[in-house]
Design a protein around this motif. Structure first.
Motif, PDB file in Angstrom:
ATOM      1  N   HIS A 381       5.900  -8.213   0.893  1.00  0.00           N
ATOM      2  CA  HIS A 381       5.108  -7.046   0.497  1.00  0.00           C
ATOM      3  C   HIS A 381       5.126  -6.032   1.643  1.00  0.00           C
ATOM      4  O   HIS A 381       4.658  -6.316   2.745  1.00  0.00           O
ATOM      5  CB  HIS A 381       3.656  -7.456   0.175  1.00  0.00           C
ATOM      6  CG  HIS A 381       3.555  -8.413  -0.982  1.00  0.00           C
ATOM      7  ND1 HIS A 381       3.516  -8.005  -2.288  1.00  0.00           N
ATOM      8  CD2 HIS A 381       3.527  -9.780  -1.006  1.00  0.00           C
ATOM      9  CE1 HIS A 381       3.453  -9.068  -3.084  1.00  0.00           C
ATOM     10  NE2 HIS A 381       3.449 -10.159  -2.326  1.00  0.00           N
ATOM     11  N   TYR A 382       5.687  -4.857   1.380  1.00  0.00           N
ATOM     12  CA  TYR A 382       5.682  -3.784   2.373  1.00  0.00           C
ATOM     13  C   TYR A 382       5.926  -2.454   1.667  1.00  0.00           C
ATOM     14  O   TYR A 382       6.460  -2.405   0.550  1.00  0.00           O
ATOM     15  CB  TYR A 382       6.735  -4.007   3.456  1.00  0.00           C
ATOM     16  CG  TYR A 382       8.164  -3.983   2.972  1.00  0.00           C
ATOM     17  CD1 TYR A 382       8.879  -2.785   2.905  1.00  0.00           C
ATOM     18  CD2 TYR A 382       8.808  -5.157   2.592  1.00  0.00           C
ATOM     19  CE1 TYR A 382      10.192  -2.770   2.454  1.00  0.00           C
ATOM     20  CE2 TYR A 382      10.119  -5.145   2.142  1.00  0.00           C
ATOM     21  CZ  TYR A 382      10.808  -3.951   2.073  1.00  0.00           C
ATOM     22  OH  TYR A 382      12.096  -3.921   1.623  1.00  0.00           O
ATOM     23  N   ASP A 383       5.497  -1.385   2.327  1.00  0.00           N
ATOM     24  CA  ASP A 383       5.701  -0.033   1.818  1.00  0.00           C
ATOM     25  C   ASP A 383       6.658   0.677   2.772  1.00  0.00           C
ATOM     26  O   ASP A 383       6.376   0.775   3.979  1.00  0.00           O
ATOM     27  CB  ASP A 383       4.358   0.708   1.763  1.00  0.00           C
ATOM     28  CG  ASP A 383       4.494   2.126   1.228  1.00  0.00           C
ATOM     29  OD1 ASP A 383       5.637   2.558   0.970  1.00  0.00           O
ATOM     30  OD2 ASP A 383       3.462   2.806   1.085  1.00  0.00           O
ATOM     31  N   GLU A 385       7.181   3.667   3.436  1.00  0.00           N
ATOM     32  CA  GLU A 385       6.578   4.798   4.149  1.00  0.00           C
ATOM     33  C   GLU A 385       5.814   4.358   5.387  1.00  0.00           C
ATOM     34  O   GLU A 385       5.741   5.086   6.381  1.00  0.00           O
ATOM     35  CB  GLU A 385       5.640   5.561   3.212  1.00  0.00           C
ATOM     36  CG  GLU A 385       6.337   6.370   2.136  1.00  0.00           C
ATOM     37  CD  GLU A 385       6.871   7.703   2.654  1.00  0.00           C
ATOM     38  OE1 GLU A 385       6.701   7.974   3.866  1.00  0.00           O
ATOM     39  OE2 GLU A 385       7.449   8.454   1.851  1.00  0.00           O
ATOM     40  N   THR A 386       5.225   3.154   5.336  1.00  0.00           N
ATOM     41  CA  THR A 386       4.356   2.715   6.430  1.00  0.00           C
ATOM     42  C   THR A 386       5.049   1.765   7.407  1.00  0.00           C
ATOM     43  O   THR A 386       4.394   1.208   8.289  1.00  0.00           O
ATOM     44  CB  THR A 386       3.119   2.018   5.852  1.00  0.00           C
ATOM     45  OG1 THR A 386       3.523   0.881   5.081  1.00  0.00           O
ATOM     46  CG2 THR A 386       2.327   2.982   4.965  1.00  0.00           C
ATOM     47  N   ARG A 441      12.733  -4.490  -8.924  1.00  0.00           N
ATOM     48  CA  ARG A 441      11.732  -3.755  -8.125  1.00  0.00           C
ATOM     49  C   ARG A 441      12.141  -3.732  -6.649  1.00  0.00           C
ATOM     50  O   ARG A 441      11.933  -2.722  -5.954  1.00  0.00           O
ATOM     51  CB  ARG A 441      10.353  -4.389  -8.300  1.00  0.00           C
ATOM     52  CG  ARG A 441       9.792  -4.251  -9.713  1.00  0.00           C
ATOM     53  CD  ARG A 441       8.305  -4.552  -9.761  1.00  0.00           C
ATOM     54  NE  ARG A 441       7.990  -5.937  -9.415  1.00  0.00           N
ATOM     55  CZ  ARG A 441       7.996  -6.946 -10.281  1.00  0.00           C
ATOM     56  NH1 ARG A 441       8.331  -6.727 -11.554  1.00  0.00           N
ATOM     57  NH2 ARG A 441       7.665  -8.169  -9.910  1.00  0.00           N
ATOM     58  N   GLU A 442      12.712  -4.828  -6.164  1.00  0.00           N
ATOM     59  CA  GLU A 442      13.138  -4.869  -4.766  1.00  0.00           C
ATOM     60  C   GLU A 442      14.326  -3.936  -4.523  1.00  0.00           C
ATOM     61  O   GLU A 442      14.407  -3.272  -3.476  1.00  0.00           O
ATOM     62  CB  GLU A 442      13.485  -6.304  -4.360  1.00  0.00           C
ATOM     63  CG  GLU A 442      12.271  -7.215  -4.293  1.00  0.00           C
ATOM     64  CD  GLU A 442      12.610  -8.614  -3.799  1.00  0.00           C
ATOM     65  OE1 GLU A 442      13.812  -8.888  -3.567  1.00  0.00           O
ATOM     66  OE2 GLU A 442      11.690  -9.439  -3.639  1.00  0.00           O
ATOM     67  N   ARG A 445      12.989  -0.591  -4.253  1.00  0.00           N
ATOM     68  CA  ARG A 445      12.340  -0.406  -2.953  1.00  0.00           C
ATOM     69  C   ARG A 445      13.377  -0.191  -1.853  1.00  0.00           C
ATOM     70  O   ARG A 445      13.138   0.571  -0.909  1.00  0.00           O
ATOM     71  CB  ARG A 445      11.455  -1.621  -2.634  1.00  0.00           C
ATOM     72  CG  ARG A 445      10.564  -1.424  -1.416  1.00  0.00           C
ATOM     73  CD  ARG A 445       9.539  -2.524  -1.298  1.00  0.00           C
ATOM     74  NE  ARG A 445      10.145  -3.847  -1.205  1.00  0.00           N
ATOM     75  CZ  ARG A 445       9.454  -4.974  -1.067  1.00  0.00           C
ATOM     76  NH1 ARG A 445       8.126  -4.940  -1.035  1.00  0.00           N
ATOM     77  NH2 ARG A 445      10.060  -6.144  -0.971  1.00  0.00           N
ATOM     78  N   GLU A 448      14.234   3.338  -2.052  1.00  0.00           N
ATOM     79  CA  GLU A 448      13.141   4.143  -1.507  1.00  0.00           C
ATOM     80  C   GLU A 448      13.134   4.089   0.017  1.00  0.00           C
ATOM     81  O   GLU A 448      12.885   5.097   0.694  1.00  0.00           O
ATOM     82  CB  GLU A 448      11.802   3.637  -2.065  1.00  0.00           C
ATOM     83  CG  GLU A 448      10.589   4.408  -1.593  1.00  0.00           C
ATOM     84  CD  GLU A 448      10.626   5.876  -1.993  1.00  0.00           C
ATOM     85  OE1 GLU A 448      10.025   6.700  -1.280  1.00  0.00           O
ATOM     86  OE2 GLU A 448      11.260   6.197  -3.019  1.00  0.00           O
TER      87      GLU A 448
END
Length: 650
Positions: A381-383, A385-386, A441-442, A445, A448
């Motif tokens: 789990h990670y974003d 952007e952060t 989804r991965e 990501r 992204e």
């Protein structure tokens, strides 16, 4: 030194039909076999002196024989039957025709006028070889299949590399076979003498190719070098595949004829009635190869691949013979074999004796639950952007922006996410569908994460229109999966090289390591999904292996296409001095293959050993590493380090 081939120079002149005497022929033959540069001292690879030396050699050793005046000897019935029954004439004529066109096409793309003239002359000589063969088959009444239309290659460099390396392989063995035919008296001396100039001309051709290859590697922009080496590797793979099979064509009567692509390797019985063992043939090829190159300036590079592999193979055969000849060693070998067999039988018994509930069988419900559960449980789990994106210096920014494939990587990740998302609803099993949806989804990501990096560091990449997917989405998903297996395996080695070179700060590699772990999860999941899918469809191990090989071949073709697009899109960018040199310092193909092999094993060790893992690429890499190690041992003179690389040392 001025250019010595003017751009408007005429075609080479051949000996005229009239006035040819023995002295003229002997003089031309001697000129073709002996050449020394009048420039003293060592010649540095890639220098102007190197370029001029190889081009002058090729020009000044030209043999001006003319096919139209060759006096073909009359053959007795038995010898004529031997000639006409050789399974090579269609391929020989067509190969020369293709070689002429390929060399002419590549010569037209070369900016350097000296190299352009040399390769164009090489193409002219290939056309002369075709004329020699055409006149010979006509004289002896050998019927050929209709020649195909010779089309100009779409990729001239690829075509020239295929032709050049192919000539290096074929000529090495042809030298030995030609010597066998001469010594055995299987063919008349007059026919051998007629073909002798052609054989020596092939020697000149591969001498030019070997030196062009070294010059081209040294003078190309450094950022193109890794991609070029990938192309060279692909050429060798293509040639190996080609020589594993037979070419089929139609003869003059419309009947199918089998042509042996590998005749130069396995054609000893067709050119001699003398029984020659494999080591004896290898020794003959080596000695003939050295004899034909002996008259040329020793500072020019010689082809090394086939001689090196042959010496290594001879060493292995000698060791095997010694081991076989010693009773003690033979007994020890048998004991080791029995021990290994006993271990394998014990392992099989242990698996069969284990309770059924403890066994994992490919295609079973337990197998499906295991690979899906592990994939879902290891999700991170990670974003993007952060993430702790590091601040880069101007020098580090220049390196990052100079990497020539961000556009391709960004589009590939977006395309992967779209394919997986489109395929997910077609998965009927709910457990597998949940895992596939998570992979989608991965992948999204990943795209992204690249978008954030592109924007943050000002990289030259943007969203491109998404191409239309094929109607068969499952095949598209499988194509993507095998492509990811290939990309990840090569990426493991490249990532290790880049990290050790400190190409970018550690913080950036820590972020990319998250992606590398997820890519490893994806390919483990995909390999187990494919085993589960194919097993349920009744495919055995052999058919699964054949299918995997086919999909890997398609993945390799797409990878080469990406490399070409990356080159075209970034041609002229300064990736040559400060950026790529960090990658290429100490770079060797063997080290790269070893890194891919070891990093793959390290990353795969983190997963449940009950799960299946990719085997084909690691097995091929393991064989390649062992082959390269044997090659290095066979060429100790090339292992000297910290010496300036010059032609005199090569």
């Amino acid at each position: 030194m001025p250019d010595f081939f003017p751009s408007d120079s005429p075609e080479p002149e051949a000996i005229p039909p009239a006035g040819v005497d023995a002295a003229t022929i002997q003089h031309a033959d001697r000129i073709a076999r002996h050449w020394q540069s009048n420039v003293p001292g060592p010649i540095e690879i890639g220098s102007v002196g190197h370029r001029n030396a190889m081009a002058r050699m090729f020009s000044e050793t030209f043999n001006p024989y003319k096919p139209s005046v060759i006096d073909w000897p009359v053959l007795d019935k038995e010898t004529l039957q031997r000639i006409t029954s050789l399974p090579i004439w269609d391929i020989a004529v067509q190969t020369e025709g293709k070689a002429r066109l390929r060399m002419a096409a590549y010569a037209a793309t070369i900016a350097d006028p000296v190299i352009r003239e040399a390769i164009a002359r090489n193409g002219w000589e290939e056309n002369r070889h075709k004329e020699v063969l055409s006149r010979m088959v006509a004289f002896y009444g050998i019927e050929l299949a209709p020649e195909p239309e010779y089309l100009e290659p779409r990729d001239p460099e690829w075509a020239y590399l295929v032709t050049g390396f192919s000539e290096c392989v074929d000529s090495f063995f042809a030298f030995g076979l030609f010597a066998m035919a001469d010594r055995s008296g299987f063919f008349p001396a007059a026919l051998i003498d007629t073909f002798e100039p052609v054989m020596q001309e092939e020697c000149r051709h591969i001498l030019l190719f070997a030196n062009w290859l070294a010059w081209h590697r040294r003078t190309m922009p450094a950022w193109r070098r890794p991609w070029f080496e990938l192309r060279v590797l692909a050429v060798w793979a293509f040639l190996g595949w080609e020589r594993m099979g037979l070419a089929r064509s139609m003869d003059a009567d419309g009947k199918e004829v089998v042509q042996d692509n590998n005749f130069t390797v396995n054609g000893t019985k067709a050119v001699s009635d003398v029984d020659l063992t494999l080591p004896e043939l290898m020794e003959l090829c080596l000695s003939e190869n050295e004899r034909r190159f002996a008259g040329y300036d020793q500072r020019l590079l010689r082809p090394t691949t086939m001689p090196g592999l042959t010496r290594a193979a001879l060493g292995v055969l000698r060791v095997a013979k010694e081991l076989k000849g010693s009773p003690e060693r033979a007994e020890a070998r048998r004991a080791r074999g029995k021990a290994r067999t006993a271990e394998r039988k014990a392992a099989r018994r242990a698996r069969h004796q284990a309770p059924a509930e403890e066994r994992i069988v490919a295609g079973s419900e337990r197998h499906k639950d295991l690979f899906c559960a592990q994939f879902i449980a290891t999700h991170q789990h990670y974003d993007p952007e952060t993430l702790p994106w590091p601040e880069l210096t101007e020098e580090e920014l220049a390196r990052l922006r100079g990497v020539p494939f961000w556009q391709e990587v960004f589009h590939t990740e977006r395309r992967a996410a779209a394919i997986v998302d489109a395929f997910t609803p077609q998965v009927t099993d709910p457990v597998v569908r949940e895992a596939v949806a998570l992979q989608g989804r991965e992948e999204q990501r990943h795209a992204e994460l690249l978008r954030v990096m592109i924007k943050r560091y000002g990289l030259d990449a943007h969203e491109q229109p998404m191409e239309q997917f094929p109607a068969d989405l499952e095949t598209a998903f499988i194509d993507f999966g095998f492509g990811e297996c290939l990309d990840a395996f090569l990426g493991f080695g490249a990532f290790k090289t880049a990290r050790e070179s400190e190409f970018l700060p550690k913080g950036m590699f820590d972020i990319f390591d998250v992606l590398m772990f997820e890519e490893t999860r994806h390919i483990v999941f995909f390999i187990n999904y494919m085993a589960w899918r194919e097993k349920r469809r009744g495919l055995g191990a052999a058919r699964r292996a054949i299918k995997s090989t086919r999909f890997y071949g398609r993945a390799g073709k797409r990878l080469l296409g990406m490399v070409r697009r990356g080159q075209d899109a970034n041609d002229g960018k300064d990736f040559a001095v400060t950026q790529a040199n960090l990658f290429l310092d100490g770079f060797s193909f063997r080290r790269f293959v070893e890194d891919c092999y070891r990093e793959n094993a390290r990353r795969m060790s983190e997963f449940d050993p009950e799960l299946m893992q990719p085997r084909l690429l690691p097995a091929m890499a393991g064989l390649a590493v062992r082959g390269l190690q044997m090659w290095d041992r066979a060429r100790p003179h090339l292992r000297e380090e910290h010496k300036p690389e010059t032609l005199s040392q090569a």
